[in-house]
Design a protein around this motif. Structure first.
Motif, mmCIF file in Angstrom:
data_model
loop_
_atom_site.group_PDB
_atom_site.id
_atom_site.type_symbol
_atom_site.label_atom_id
_atom_site.label_comp_id
_atom_site.label_asym_id
_atom_site.label_seq_id
_atom_site.Cartn_x
_atom_site.Cartn_y
_atom_site.Cartn_z
ATOM 1 N N LYS A 826 32.587 -45.896 -11.554
ATOM 2 C CA LYS A 826 31.728 -44.903 -10.957
ATOM 3 C C LYS A 826 32.041 -43.679 -10.863
ATOM 4 C CE LYS A 826 29.671 -49.100 -8.768
ATOM 5 N NZ LYS A 826 29.072 -49.905 -7.521
ATOM 6 N N THR A 827 31.050 -42.720 -10.796
ATOM 7 C CA THR A 827 31.594 -41.039 -10.610
ATOM 8 C C THR A 827 30.460 -40.618 -10.042
ATOM 9 O OG1 THR A 827 32.688 -39.240 -11.494
ATOM 10 C CG2 THR A 827 31.146 -40.591 -12.989
ATOM 11 N N ILE A 828 30.688 -39.593 -9.262
ATOM 12 C CA ILE A 828 29.638 -38.394 -8.695
ATOM 13 C C ILE A 828 29.693 -37.417 -9.732
ATOM 14 C CG2 ILE A 828 28.966 -36.911 -6.902
ATOM 15 C CD1 ILE A 828 30.135 -38.842 -4.855
ATOM 16 N N TYR A 854 21.990 -46.324 -12.454
ATOM 17 C CA TYR A 854 21.820 -45.658 -11.175
ATOM 18 C C TYR A 854 20.260 -46.458 -10.593
ATOM 19 C CZ TYR A 854 18.350 -43.093 -13.688
ATOM 20 O OH TYR A 854 17.208 -42.542 -14.370
ATOM 21 N N GLU A 885 25.889 -40.559 -7.466
ATOM 22 C CA GLU A 885 26.885 -41.412 -8.224
ATOM 23 C C GLU A 885 26.429 -42.250 -9.074
ATOM 24 O OE1 GLU A 885 28.531 -45.335 -6.303
ATOM 25 O OE2 GLU A 885 30.358 -44.024 -5.949
ATOM 26 N N GLU A 887 27.055 -45.100 -12.505
ATOM 27 C CA GLU A 887 28.153 -46.038 -13.109
ATOM 28 C C GLU A 887 27.894 -45.863 -14.790
ATOM 29 O OE1 GLU A 887 27.798 -50.604 -13.702
ATOM 30 O OE2 GLU A 887 28.738 -50.193 -11.655
#
Length: 967
Positions: A826-828, A854, A885, A887
């Motif tokens: 996961k990342t923003i 998302y 965020e 994924e």
């Protein structure tokens, strides 16, 4: 014709008697060859035979079998063996070595690569290339044996322009004179144990020696006479305007061979010329072409002219203060006397060159500044167009047209260089003319496949350039033989804009012969084989007969100066072009015929340009000359200026159609970078007064690499550049010279202007500070994933069997009993800043998918079952718009090695800004009505100047590309 030697007449008689038993042999290459890398000209050999016999020489034609027969062919019986075309049978190599070791002379009358195409008998006895070292069609063993080295160095090809018959040649043909003309040759130089004795010495315009057009090479006992011009200009009759002594030259060569064989001609050291063994330094700008009579640019006769518009400065004085010089050093100026000028519209046309940043040109008349520009030099990115054309060291040849208001017309014209680097001149003239010039074309290329771009967009383009794969045509008798071609053409007509139709593509039934087609298939390029003009004409006649009333331009093949697209000779293309042009003229006399080059050699002369001129195709069978201007450093104008200089040098002002150029996204970087570079390139190209432009574009079918639109017809940011300049071509827009100056009187640097007048009497002006100083704030670091180091801590894995993180990658395979491996993190991320994802899977044995999740919804955005890079606009496909965020999840079915996952940036972020430029633009008007400006981007002050030569003065401040409409 008689021989002239250094001995007295009685000795001449003795020489003739001594050589009475020596004869001249000519290799008979019957029954010929179907290869494309050389061509046997039997008519030429018969002509040569007639010439020699007319001088009383005894001549025999020998087959390869005769040459192999030592009793039939030897140095006792023959003084020389004459060949041509650069091809030599493998079976003749050993006999020829024996022959030269015994004092015989080998002669090659003209070849691009003498003795290098080694051949063998093939099907039907015809000669085919001999391959004994893999697939190597050129072999240098025989060439090196005679003392000659070949080097593939493009910058040393075709550079000789000054050709002088030497004293040695003139002993045998006294009436020859030096000629100044472009001539073809490759880079040949002597081996360390050999020497060259030129018969026709060749030099660059700056006096430096290069490979002679005709020379004797001697290595020990081995003596050869070599002509390097494949078109046999110096040993034939193909260009009598350049060299009218072809017959005398051939006879002289034979007599020289006889005297070398008998020992009556002794070669001495004073006859040797030191041919360079490595690349010579570049000539100064505009000093690498021979001076010629030149041309009238645009067909416009001058009121007064300095120089010749011939792409050369060598007829000009080195420096001067009262006439146009070759060059203008920093701080120098020249004042030119002008005659009285008429009251109508007048312009100053200036053409020159610069080789680095800092060169500056200021033009003043009657105390008024007409032009003041500091030139911006981009270093072109070296070799382009499949590595064939090297522009990395080339100067820029510029072409500017400055408007002369009535109040700025004086008795003198002062040119100065306030800059820090030298400026070079081709020519300058003052001309009276209508302000409106050539009708503009601004179009795009299409892909082969249909495109989803809406018609309300495509119908605004000046043209759609489309290849018609003529290899799709069925052979006579094939059911629906035209169906595929018809569908392709009709899909282009559906764009609703004029169509540029490109004829290219050979299939088996149209090929010039079966062997050539087979050779093309061996290279996986059969469609590039030379077609038989009679069979190919069936396709052309069908297309014009059915669609000619809806096609505007016909382009006769693509990029013929690259073997990648034309697997034939220059002569074969000229024959093809003439034949197809004749059909177009006959069936559609109002259509425009175009043709030309992928790029032009970065030298004094392009052999294709010379051939177009020599063959008459340029003058009679072509309306626009095509050039492709690719460069990933925004240097499209470098190619344009170079080809313009080439054309001027051969006396042609044929309009230049820049109909293919662009950037690959991988080369240009982000979408923002592609837009920025295209903005610069388009601005610079328009500044060169280019009126005919068509950019490369594949309609979304190669992803964002070249396309201006994605697969769904949605424009990429780069399209905004094209769309703004498209305003110049709408409503029949015609080129209008406009002058730009800085409001504070300083030099313009990197700000360009282009203008048009339209059929409805309105005007469009585009002002673009494309090359102005700019800053690029560092973007936030993209969350790229190179699968090495501690990156594994950011990822989660399930259903995996021993993941391997070694070697800067990760290898995944499903655990026993599982169908796939799950690999996610996961990342923003802001999809506006990073809408693309690029995955590099270096090894794939199975299949992988990439999913993005998302709002509790997972969507598949990419998949592949092959190794390599896959790039996708994930934000568009997923509908993601907000920074949040996300994924990213891989599913790998089988064993897959992932090397990297990257997020290229986009133009939606604040990536570049330019300082505002306060400029004044002078636009010559055709009508003196009051003018107002209408621009959505900036406020423009307009002052109208009435009178015999009306014009409008625009004052504006802009930090971006600005389109101004004048009504």
């Amino acid at each position: 014709m008689f021989r002239i030697t250094t001995v007295i007449a009685t000795v001449l008689l003795a020489v003739s008697t001594a050589c009475a038993d020596a004869r001249i042999a000519i290799w008979d290459p019957s029954p010929g060859s179907d290869e494309s890398r050389y061509a046997f000209d039997m008519d030429y050999l018969r002509t040569v035979t007639g010439w020699l016999k007319s001088d009383g020489l005894e001549v025999d034609w020998l087959t390869a079998a005769d040459v192999v027969n030592g009793e039939r062919f030897n140095a006792r019986r023959y003084a020389a063996l004459i060949m041509h075309a650069g091809a030599m049978p493998q079976m003749m190599i050993a006999p020829c070595r024996k022959f030269t070791n015994a004092g015989g002379v080998l002669v090659n009358l003209g070849a691009e690569r003498p003795f290098m195409n080694i051949v063998k008998p093939g099907v039907g006895g015809k000669w085919e290339l001999f391959h004994d070292k893999g697939y190597k069609w050129q072999q240098e063993d025989m060439l090196n044996y005679v003392g000659v080295k070949f080097q593939w160095e493009g910058r040393m090809r075709h550079v000789g322009t000054n050709h002088e018959p030497t004293a040695l040649l003139k002993r045998y043909a006294a009436d020859m004179r030096p000629v100044v003309a472009p001539a073809e040759h490759v880079f040949l130089y002597p081996t360390d144990d050999a020497q060259f004795y030129p018969l026709v010495r060749s030099q660059r315009p700056d006096g430096k020696d290069v490979t002679p057009q005709l020379f004797i090479a001697r290595r020990g006992k081995v003596t050869t006479i070599i002509g390097t011009n494949a078109n046999q200009v110096f040993t034939g009759t193909k260009d009598v305007a350049t060299w009218p002594w072809g017959k005398q030259t051939v006879i002289a060569i034979a007599c020289i061979a006889l005297d070398l064989h008998s020992g009556d001609l002794v070669l001495t050291d004073d006859m040797v010329v030191d041919v360079p063994r490595k690349l010579l330094p570049q000539s100064l700008p505009l000093q690498n072409r021979a001076p010629t009579e030149g041309t009238d640019p645009g067909g416009i006769k001058p009121i007064v002219r300095w120089g010749r518009f011939n792409g050369s400065s060598l007829e000009l004085p080195k420096t001067a203060t009262d006439e146009l010089p070759q060059e203008l050093a920093p701080g120098a100026k020249v004042t030119l006397a002008m005659p009285p000028l008429p009251g109508g519209a007048c312009f100053v046309r200036l053409r020159g060159a610069y080789g680095s940043n800092g060169a500056e040109l200021k033009v003043v008349s009657n105390g008024k500044t007409l032009w003041h520009e500091q030139f911006v030099h981009h270093v072109a990115k070296g070799k382009q167009n499949m590595g064939m054309f090297d522009y990395g060291v080339q100067p820029y040849e510029f072409h500017r047209i400055a408007f002369m208001p009535i109040e700025a017309r004086g008795k003198t014209l002062t040119l100065s260089n306030p800059g820090t680097q030298t400026l070079y001149f081709d020519a300058v003239q003052v001309e009276a003319r209508s302000p409106a010039g050539m009708k503009r074309v601004l179009g795009l290329g299409s892909g082969v496949k249909p495109t989803p771009i809406p018609r309300n967009i495509t119908s605004t383009w000046s043209s759609i350039r489309s290849t018609i794969r003529t290899q799709w045509a069925g052979a006579p008798g094939t059911p629906d033989r035209w169906a595929r071609i018809d569908r392709a053409i009709e899909s282009k007509l559906a764009f609703g804009c004029p169509v540029d139709l490109l004829f290219e593509g050979t299939n088996e039934w149209t090929a010039i012969n079966a062997l050539r087609y087979k050779r093309g298939k061996d290279f996986n390029r059969p469609r590039t084989v030379v077609p038989d003009t009679k069979r190919f004409s069936e396709i052309v006649r069908h297309i014009i007969g059915k669609y000619g009333d809806r096609i505007h331009h016909y382009e006769l093949w693509n990029e013929v100066n690259t073997y990648h697209f034309w697997r034939g000779s220059i002569a074969e293309y000229m024959d093809y072009h003439k034949a197809m042009a004749k059909i177009v003229r006959e069936m559609d006399p109002g259509a425009t015929i175009t043709g030309g080059l992928a790029g032009t050699t970065a030298q004094c002369v392009d052999p294709w340009v010379a051939a177009f001129a020599r063959s008459g195709v340029l003058e009679h069978d072509m309306d626009w000359f095509v050039i492709h201007c690719y460069d990933s450093a925004a240097a499209w104008d470098a190619r344009f200026g170079l080809i313009e200089g080439h054309l001027y040098n051969v006396g042609s002002h044929k309009p230049i159609y820049a109909n293919e150029q662009g950037f690959a996204r991988r080369k240009a970087g982000t979408e923002d970078e592609k837009r920025r570079l295209t903005n610069i390139a388009m601005a610079r190209l328009h500044a060169e007064n280019a009126a005919l432009i068509n950019n490369f574009h594949t309609g979304g079918h190669s992803g964002p690499d070249y396309s201006y639109f994605d697969r769904h017809g949605k424009p990429y940011p780069v399209y905004t550049v094209f769309d703004d300049y498209l305003n110049l071509a709408k409503r029949g827009g015609r080129h209008l010279p406009a002058t730009i100056m800085m409001a504070d009187g300083s030099s313009v640097r990197g700000v360009y202007v282009a203008a048009s007048v339209h059929n409805d009497g309105t005007y469009t002006v585009v002002v673009n500070p494309a090359d102005g100083a700019y800053r690029e704030p560092a973007p936030p670091t993209p969350p790229n994933e190179d699968f090495q180091g501690k990156v594994y801590k950011r990822w989660s894995i399930f259903f995996a069997d021993k993941p391997d993180w070694g070697g800067g990658s990760i290898t995944l395979r499903p655990a026993k009993g599982k169908d796939y491996v799950g690999f996610y993190r996961k990342t923003i991320i802001d999809p506006k800043q990073f809408p693309f994802v690029e995955v590099n899977a270096s090894k794939v044995d199975g299949h992988w998918d990439l999913l993005i999740k998302y709002d509790k919804v997972s969507k598949k955005v990419a998949s592949s079952d092959k190794p390599g890079k896959v790039e996708v606009n994930w934000a568009e496909l997923s509908g993601a718009t907000a920074k949040r965020e996300y994924e990213f999840s891989f599913r790998t079915y089988g064993t897959v090695t992932l090397s990297s996952m990257r997020y290229p940036g986009t133009s939606n972020g604040p990536s570049w800004q330019r300082p505002a430029a306060n400029v004044v633009v002078r636009v010559p008007m055709l009508k003196p009505e009051h003018v107002t400006a209408n621009s959505q981007q900036t406020n423009v002050a307009v002052i109208t100047h009435r009178g015999a030569s009306p014009w409008a003065e625009l004052k504006l401040t802009t930090d971006r590309r600005t389109v101004v409409h004048l009504k």
